[in-house]
Design a protein around this motif. Structure first.
Motif, short mmCIF file in Angstrom:
data_model
loop_
_atom_site.label_atom_id
_atom_site.label_comp_id
_atom_site.label_asym_id
_atom_site.label_seq_id
_atom_site.Cartn_x
_atom_site.Cartn_y
_atom_site.Cartn_z
N ILE A 177 -3.67 4.55 -4.81
CA ILE A 177 -2.75 4.57 -3.74
C ILE A 177 -2.67 3.32 -3.00
O ILE A 177 -3.60 2.94 -2.32
N PHE A 178 -1.54 3.02 -3.06
CA PHE A 178 -1.29 1.69 -2.19
C PHE A 178 -0.45 1.88 -0.86
O PHE A 178 0.41 2.55 -0.59
N ILE A 179 -1.41 1.71 0.20
CA ILE A 179 -0.87 1.87 1.71
C ILE A 179 -0.53 0.64 2.37
O ILE A 179 -1.36 -0.26 2.59
N ASN A 180 0.76 0.53 3.11
CA ASN A 180 1.11 -0.71 3.97
C ASN A 180 1.39 0.00 5.16
O ASN A 180 2.38 0.55 5.29
N HIS A 181 0.56 -0.41 6.36
CA HIS A 181 1.03 0.38 7.71
C HIS A 181 1.56 -0.99 8.44
O HIS A 181 1.82 -0.40 9.66
#
Length: 371
Positions: free
Chosen positions: A229-233
């Motif tokens: 899972i790739f998360i960019n915040h």
């Protein structure tokens, strides 16, 4: 960005015959990654229709003061655009006014047949620079419908060979519809709906390198074929960011509901060290399978790694447009006002109100479970 109705059905400024006799075109727009995912598709179509054209790009946003993210954007755009076969030359974003003047002199020496600027901000600056660059060619551009702006900048705008007036409110359903109208009016160009997103090509060696990285992380955290899972915040504006406490909460939810998951937290280079330190100091998360990532050597490391992930979760920034370009499963967190910039293809969009951080982590988790 709404094109005036009384102009939308007018004839195009540059006929196919005229463009067929042109050699050099300068396209000016304050272009970042997301902008290029869409505008690049139209520029590619223009090159395919008129293969004799040398298309140069001016991506300087004409700001008087540079932002902290300008240097990183310059590097990324230079690496990406220099790999595109239909782009002849790119003027880098200048660090100061002296460098901008040097770019103007260099552009003037290229003697463009056509200069087109497409922008909704600092319009008079773009127009003035385009008119400085032109010799015997034509200058076309987008201008505001503001009466005050047109009065104050009348001496500039009157010298344009063609202009399209645009409103700040956006009446098109998607940003690609806006660009279609612009390219049809300026270049007599029609691009089918399914070709209005630039398809990103990735080198096999980069994908192999990223696959090895994910495999090593899975072994490190003792995971077997994990869901990655790739998360960019982060974005370039706080109103488009997700808070770190929200990243923490979502990571905890993921670990409980999907324990065989590998979470990759993306950070731009300037924020990488701080995010690593935050993760290291976070007692809730530092035992989970979570890794901080940034593209250190080459921009293409980012989309290559993304292409191997099962889900991309991103706030309203370049990452969601790259995921759209790669046709990846993603959850995009955007403001209601940015709906026209929503990613397409395999995307689930969650709308916040005036800020992205109005979207709670549990809502994101529910969307993940339905993908």
């Amino acid at each position: 960005m709404h094109i005036s109705r009384n102009q939308s059905k007018q004839i195009t400024f540059l006929s196919e015959e005229y463009l067929g006799n042109c050699k050099r075109v300068l396209y000016m727009s304050p272009m970042a990654i997301g902008d290029y995912v869409y505008q690049g598709a139209f520029l590619k179509a223009l090159s395919e229709k008129h293969p004799q054209l040398e298309i140069d790009l001016w991506i300087d946003d004409c700001r008087a003061k540079k932002k902290f993210w300008h240097a990183g954007r310059n590097t990324v755009m230079d690496q990406w655009l220099s790999s595109e076969p239909y782009i002849n030359y790119v003027y880098k974003m200048p660090a100061n006014s002296a460098e901008r003047e040097q770019n103007i002199k260099e552009a003037w020496s290229r003697d463009y047949d056509v200069i087109v600027f497409v922008t909704t901000s600092r319009i008079s600056d773009f127009a003035a620079i385009a008119l400085k660059i032109v010799n015997a060619g034509k200058v076309l551009g987008t201008v505001s419908t503001s009466i005050i702006d047109n009065i104050l900048n009348y001496s500039v705008y009157k010298n344009l060979d063609g202009k399209i007036s645009i409103h700040n409110t956006f009446s098109h359903d998607h940003i690609t519809d806006f660009y279609q109208t612009i390219f049809q009016r300026f270049f007599s160009l029609l691009v089918p709906n399914d070709q209005r997103i630039l398809k990103l090509s990735l080198a096999p060696n980069l994908i192999e390198k990223c696959a090895e990285k994910i495999s090593n992380l899975a072994s490190q955290y003792q995971l077997e074929s994990p869901k990655t899972i790739f998360i960019n915040h982060l974005s370039t504006s706080s109103k488009r960011d997700w808070r770190l406490d929200q990243v923490e909460a979502l990571s905890v939810f993921i670990n409980k509901s999907m324990p065989n998951s590998l979470i990759i937290l993306n950070a731009p280079p300037h924020a990488y060290d701080d995010l690593c330190q935050w993760l290291k100091n976070n007692k809730k998360l530092n035992l989970f399978a979570i890794e901080v990532f940034t593209a250190k050597e080459n921009f293409f490391e980012l989309p290559a790694l993304m292409s191997l992930c099962d889900i991309v979760i991103s706030v309203e920034t370049a990452i969601m447009h790259l995921a759209s370009s790669l046709n990846l499963k993603q959850i995009a967190l955007i403001r209601e006002s940015a709906y026209r910039w929503r990613p397409q293809n395999s995307a689930k969009v969650i709308l916040g109100k005036k800020r992205v951080d109005s979207i709670p982590p549990k809502t994101v988790l529910k969307s993940m479970q339905t993908l």
